[in-house]
Design a protein around this motif. Structure first.
Motif, mmCIF file in Angstrom:
data_model
loop_
_atom_site.group_PDB
_atom_site.id
_atom_site.type_symbol
_atom_site.label_atom_id
_atom_site.label_comp_id
_atom_site.label_asym_id
_atom_site.label_seq_id
_atom_site.Cartn_x
_atom_site.Cartn_y
_atom_site.Cartn_z
ATOM 1 N N UNK A 36 125.880 9.854 -9.624
ATOM 2 C CA UNK A 36 125.626 11.147 -10.271
ATOM 3 C C UNK A 36 125.662 12.290 -9.257
ATOM 4 N N UNK A 37 125.171 12.039 -8.046
ATOM 5 C CA UNK A 37 125.148 13.075 -7.015
ATOM 6 C C UNK A 37 126.564 13.485 -6.633
ATOM 7 N N UNK A 38 127.450 12.503 -6.536
ATOM 8 C CA UNK A 38 128.828 12.787 -6.132
ATOM 9 C C UNK A 38 129.621 13.498 -7.227
ATOM 10 N N UNK A 39 129.023 13.620 -8.416
ATOM 11 C CA UNK A 39 129.642 14.378 -9.500
ATOM 12 C C UNK A 39 129.005 15.766 -9.646
ATOM 13 N N UNK A 40 127.944 15.991 -8.876
ATOM 14 C CA UNK A 40 127.173 17.230 -8.972
ATOM 15 C C UNK A 40 127.660 18.218 -7.907
ATOM 16 N N UNK A 41 128.189 19.351 -8.351
ATOM 17 C CA UNK A 41 128.755 20.331 -7.414
ATOM 18 C C UNK A 41 127.711 20.897 -6.452
ATOM 19 N N UNK A 42 126.484 21.103 -6.943
ATOM 20 C CA UNK A 42 125.437 21.650 -6.075
ATOM 21 C C UNK A 42 125.095 20.644 -4.983
ATOM 22 N N UNK A 43 125.013 19.354 -5.344
ATOM 23 C CA UNK A 43 124.728 18.311 -4.364
ATOM 24 C C UNK A 43 125.853 18.239 -3.337
ATOM 25 N N UNK A 44 127.081 18.295 -3.790
ATOM 26 C CA UNK A 44 128.235 18.239 -2.883
ATOM 27 C C UNK A 44 128.220 19.442 -1.944
ATOM 28 N N UNK A 45 127.889 20.605 -2.477
ATOM 29 C CA UNK A 45 127.817 21.813 -1.637
ATOM 30 C C UNK A 45 126.749 21.655 -0.555
ATOM 31 N N UNK A 46 125.553 21.237 -0.960
ATOM 32 C CA UNK A 46 124.427 21.172 -0.026
ATOM 33 C C UNK A 46 124.536 20.046 0.998
ATOM 34 N N UNK A 47 125.183 18.945 0.610
ATOM 35 C CA UNK A 47 125.191 17.768 1.474
ATOM 36 C C UNK A 47 126.528 17.515 2.185
ATOM 37 N N UNK A 48 127.588 18.156 1.712
ATOM 38 C CA UNK A 48 128.899 17.892 2.316
ATOM 39 C C UNK A 48 129.576 19.186 2.783
ATOM 40 N N UNK A 49 129.869 20.071 1.847
ATOM 41 C CA UNK A 49 130.661 21.264 2.174
ATOM 42 C C UNK A 49 129.910 22.221 3.094
ATOM 43 N N UNK A 50 128.669 22.547 2.757
ATOM 44 C CA UNK A 50 127.899 23.480 3.591
ATOM 45 C C UNK A 50 127.669 22.939 5.002
ATOM 46 N N UNK A 51 127.208 21.696 5.163
ATOM 47 C CA UNK A 51 127.022 21.194 6.538
ATOM 48 C C UNK A 51 128.303 21.194 7.363
ATOM 49 N N UNK A 52 129.415 20.763 6.769
ATOM 50 C CA UNK A 52 130.668 20.703 7.525
ATOM 51 C C UNK A 52 131.159 22.097 7.884
ATOM 52 N N UNK A 53 131.204 22.985 6.890
ATOM 53 C CA UNK A 53 131.763 24.324 7.127
ATOM 54 C C UNK A 53 130.868 25.163 8.036
ATOM 55 N N UNK A 54 129.561 25.126 7.822
ATOM 56 C CA UNK A 54 128.653 25.933 8.638
ATOM 57 C C UNK A 54 128.583 25.426 10.075
ATOM 58 N N UNK A 55 128.579 24.116 10.252
ATOM 59 C CA UNK A 55 128.563 23.590 11.617
ATOM 60 C C UNK A 55 129.888 23.875 12.326
ATOM 61 N N UNK A 56 130.982 23.857 11.590
ATOM 62 C CA UNK A 56 132.274 24.164 12.189
ATOM 63 C C UNK A 56 132.311 25.605 12.697
ATOM 64 N N UNK A 57 131.863 26.528 11.872
ATOM 65 C CA UNK A 57 131.948 27.943 12.250
ATOM 66 C C UNK A 57 130.834 28.331 13.222
#
Length: 290
Positions: free
Chosen positions: A129-150
């Protein structure tokens, strides 16, 4: 063999470039004109911001590379190494910093155990269910990767040569913390909070994210791995700010004392393990000296 480079800029130049990177990242979140009446958790907003930060995470490293100078000196490294993208001992870079951070969060993790929250993580349905949830994906995958990159991988190569590793640990998170003030503007414009309330909340978030940013920068410089702060970032986003009020208001006195003790013990053990577990030798890190 990939060519090596070094970053040799004036201090004011490195600060301005880092500020530019921060502005570009935050600005990319607001390029969608029809998103003004949709909050940050609206599915359309999330999907479009995924697109924005994905593009920015390609553009900014390219911009960063333009400021590098080819060199054969002992301080020079390949561009990917400056970004912390390497495979040497990467498994350790994933496991050890995460373990260290879990020690720091011993109190909140103990609270999860007492409340029975930990049982959720044992259910496959939670993860599907988490992997289908956009907010979960943002908080746990996209935000950490993008923010740490920049805010880490693309800023520290500029700051460290100018200010040194120690100073950069505290300077780098200022860009990260201030960038989070855009949430205040968003809340006020959309009428979800009064200006004073939004300011207080954002000021608190500024302090918290700046502290985390310093810790994240420390992990990046000590391990020389981009993946280390990404995994820790995802974990911290999941845990959130420690629920001190819930602990102090716990109805069972004995349990409350045990919880308080777990917070203190976790902090003490974390302080004792901080340098040994992040030793550059463990991660074969000769890129940054901290």
């Amino acid at each position: 063999m990939a060519p090596t480079m070094i970053f040799e800029l004036e201090k004011w130049q490195s600060v301005l470039i880092c500020l530019l990177f921060a502005v570009i990242y935050v600005g990319s979140l607001y390029v969608w004109v029809d998103d003004k009446n949709k909050n940050r958790d609206h599915p359309d907003t999330i999907k479009r911001r995924f697109t924005s930060v994905s593009i920015i995470c390609v553009i900014i490293p390219i911009l960063l590379q333009c400021f590098g100078t080819s060199s054969d000196s002992e301080n020079a490294h390949t561009f990917l190494e400056w970004l912390g993208i390497r495979f040497s001992r990467i498994f350790l870079a994933v496991i050890l910093p995460l373990f260290l951070t879990m020690v720091l969060f011993l109190g909140p993790l103990t609270l999860h155990y007492v409340d029975g929250v930990f049982r959720i993580y044992l259910e496959p349905r939670y993860w599907t269910n988490s992997l289908k949830n956009l907010i979960w994906i943002r908080n746990h995958i996209v935000a950490p990767i993008s923010e740490e990159m920049i805010y880490r991988a693309c800023m520290l190569p500029l700051l460290v040569p100018c200010f040194g590793s120690g100073m950069s640990v505290f300077l780098c998170p200022l860009f990260f913390g201030v960038a989070h003030f855009h949430h205040m503007i968003e809340k006020v414009i959309q009428g979800r909070q009064a200006l004073s309330e939004a300011f207080k909340q954002s000021l608190f978030q500024l302090c918290y994210t700046t502290l985390f940013g310093a810790y994240s920068a420390f992990l990046f410089l000590r391990t020389g791995h981009f993946i280390a702060p990404v995994v820790v970032h995802a974990f911290c986003n999941h845990m959130g700010f420690p629920a001190f009020r819930e602990v102090m208001a716990h109805p069972n006195t004995e349990t409350r004392h045990k919880l308080i003790a777990s917070f203190v013990i976790g902090l003490v053990i974390w302080m004792a393990l901080l340098y040994p577990i992040t030793s550059p030798f463990i991660y074969s890190n000769d890129i940054y000296d901290l």
